[in-house]
Motif scaffolding. Structure first.
Motif, PDB file in Angstrom:
ATOM      1  N   SER A  25      56.962  86.874  42.732  1.00 38.22           N
ATOM      2  CA  SER A  25      55.777  85.870  42.804  1.00 38.22           C
ATOM      3  C   SER A  25      56.197  85.509  44.699  1.00 38.22           C
ATOM      4  N   ARG A  27      54.491  82.078  45.486  1.00 39.28           N
ATOM      5  CA  ARG A  27      53.956  80.478  44.805  1.00 39.28           C
ATOM      6  C   ARG A  27      52.840  79.987  46.205  1.00 39.28           C
ATOM      7  N   SER A  29      50.331  81.696  48.417  1.00 36.96           N
ATOM      8  CA  SER A  29      49.421  82.724  48.604  1.00 36.96           C
ATOM      9  C   SER A  29      48.830  83.324  46.963  1.00 36.96           C
ATOM     10  N   ASN A  30      49.418  82.940  45.960  1.00 36.09           N
ATOM     11  CA  ASN A  30      49.339  83.220  44.359  1.00 36.09           C
ATOM     12  C   ASN A  30      49.607  84.620  44.785  1.00 36.09           C
ATOM     13  N   ASN A  31      49.677  85.896  45.278  1.00 37.60           N
ATOM     14  CA  ASN A  31      50.539  87.289  45.623  1.00 37.60           C
ATOM     15  C   ASN A  31      51.687  86.976  45.196  1.00 37.60           C
ATOM     16  N   ASN A  32      51.419  88.763  44.204  1.00 35.13           N
ATOM     17  CA  ASN A  32      52.548  89.110  43.987  1.00 35.13           C
ATOM     18  C   ASN A  32      53.143  90.484  44.827  1.00 35.13           C
ATOM     19  N   LYS A  70      44.881  90.620  39.841  1.00 40.43           N
ATOM     20  CA  LYS A  70      45.623  89.712  40.696  1.00 40.43           C
ATOM     21  C   LYS A  70      45.748  90.491  42.858  1.00 40.43           C
TER      22      LYS A  70
END
Length: 90
Positions: A25, A27, A29-32, A70
């Protein structure tokens, strides 16, 4: 998403036992980020000519992630070394 990437990758390569898929994860860019680690000899089969297979893999994963609201990106890594193929849109 890791299961989806693993299923697709196993269908493409000659050495499916050398596949390792991890998800991190990001943090900021809030991207997995899904990392697909494969054998060096299978790189061409997963990336494809001019990156077509890698692009298709990313498109399928992004579509599946969008259904779950997501954001996911896929990185293809060779045997734990530096990133070989990264999504150019990042």
């Amino acid at each position: 998403m890791t299961e989806l990437v693993e299923i697709i990758a196993r269908a493409l390569v000659d050495n499916p036992d050398q596949i390792k898929v991890t998800e991190e994860s990001d943090r900021h860019s809030n991207n997995n980020i899904v990392q697909l680690q494969i054998a060096e000899s299978d790189m061409g089969k997963v990336i494809g000519r001019k990156g077509r297979i890698a692009k298709a893999l990313r498109t399928v994963v992004m579509a599946a992630a969008a259904k779950q609201k997501k954001r996911v990106s896929v990185e293809i890594v060779s045997g734990g070394e530096a990133v070989i193929d990264r999504d150019p849109s990042e």
